[in-house]
Design an enzyme around this catalytic site. Sequence first.
Site, short mmCIF file in Angstrom:
data_model
loop_
_atom_site.label_atom_id
_atom_site.label_comp_id
_atom_site.label_asym_id
_atom_site.label_seq_id
_atom_site.Cartn_x
_atom_site.Cartn_y
_atom_site.Cartn_z
N ASP A 266 -94.91 -102.54 -74.89
CA ASP A 266 -94.63 -103.98 -74.85
C ASP A 266 -95.63 -104.75 -75.69
OD1 ASP A 266 -93.07 -106.18 -73.74
OD2 ASP A 266 -94.91 -106.74 -72.70
N HIS A 290 -93.41 -108.13 -76.07
CA HIS A 290 -94.38 -108.76 -75.18
C HIS A 290 -93.68 -109.57 -74.08
CE1 HIS A 290 -98.90 -109.93 -75.23
NE2 HIS A 290 -98.43 -109.98 -74.00
#
Length: 318
Positions: A266, A290
């Site tokens: 991520d 993210h």
Amino acid sequence: MIEYAVAVGSDRLAGRLFGPSFESLADVPAHRVGDVLTELDSDGARRTLARADVLLTGWETPQLTAKVLHHAPRLRRVIHLGGYAAGLFPDGSPGITTSDVGVANSLPVAEYSLAMILLANKDTFRAQRLYRERRAFIDREAEFEVSGNYGRTVGVVSASRTGRALIELLRPFPALHVLLYDPYVSEQEAAELGVEPVTLPELMSRSDVVTLQTPVLPETVGLIDAGLLARMPDGATLINTARGAIVDAEALDRELVTGRISAALDVTDPEPLPPSSPLYDLPNVLLTPHIAGSMGTELRRMGDMAAADLARYARSEP
């Protein structure tokens, strides 16, 4: 009645944190002054700061330098929505108490990590790829002989705020054995957490899934290097929801290109990756932009927690 101001990156962010009409703060026994402060140097911002007893800060709040605090003589408390409040004060914060609602941001990261752990152990992403490629019956017993969430080992790197939240979420899964690397956690505390404390090399060698929950510090940049990645068993998965800089990016690329291990990332270094990065196209890599931290509806949880903190302060409660 105390007065408070809101200083975050934009009106839009303030609306997502507290509601379009600041619903989260409606019942707080305090009075909001001024508009949302997206900067702290204008005359209007200084007039608002001059009245504020409490400041609610968050992402993209400008630093509260000595010059800024000079124009906030009544300020006694800062409640921060984001990371840690300490970074706001490059010149110190005399006479000002701080708190943060970072625990609210830790929970969605821990939830995302838990989801990736369970899916990785089930070999979900390879199964999806095989089904798409073959478009026919998949003999799961032949293809996934060692997949599943029974008797697997999960390695958690760091008992940070998020790491602890993840360990708590793993408690209802007794079939998963949890290892922890954190040099600051004693054996007694590890026992209370329900994890086995190990060295980092041992964790990398024994874990079917390694999940990174380490804050970025000078000593953690590049912590996961080529030697540690090489220790991971064939078919193991690395999950990074912390920061990309914790992993040696070149070493990770080399390891993932071989297909020996998988990764759910991520965060990356750099972020975002350049368009030429091989990670975008590798079948053994799941990249997300993210999203593990608070987003969408989860931002309101942070706003609600900050409102509760403000209400306690306004009522002079601990």
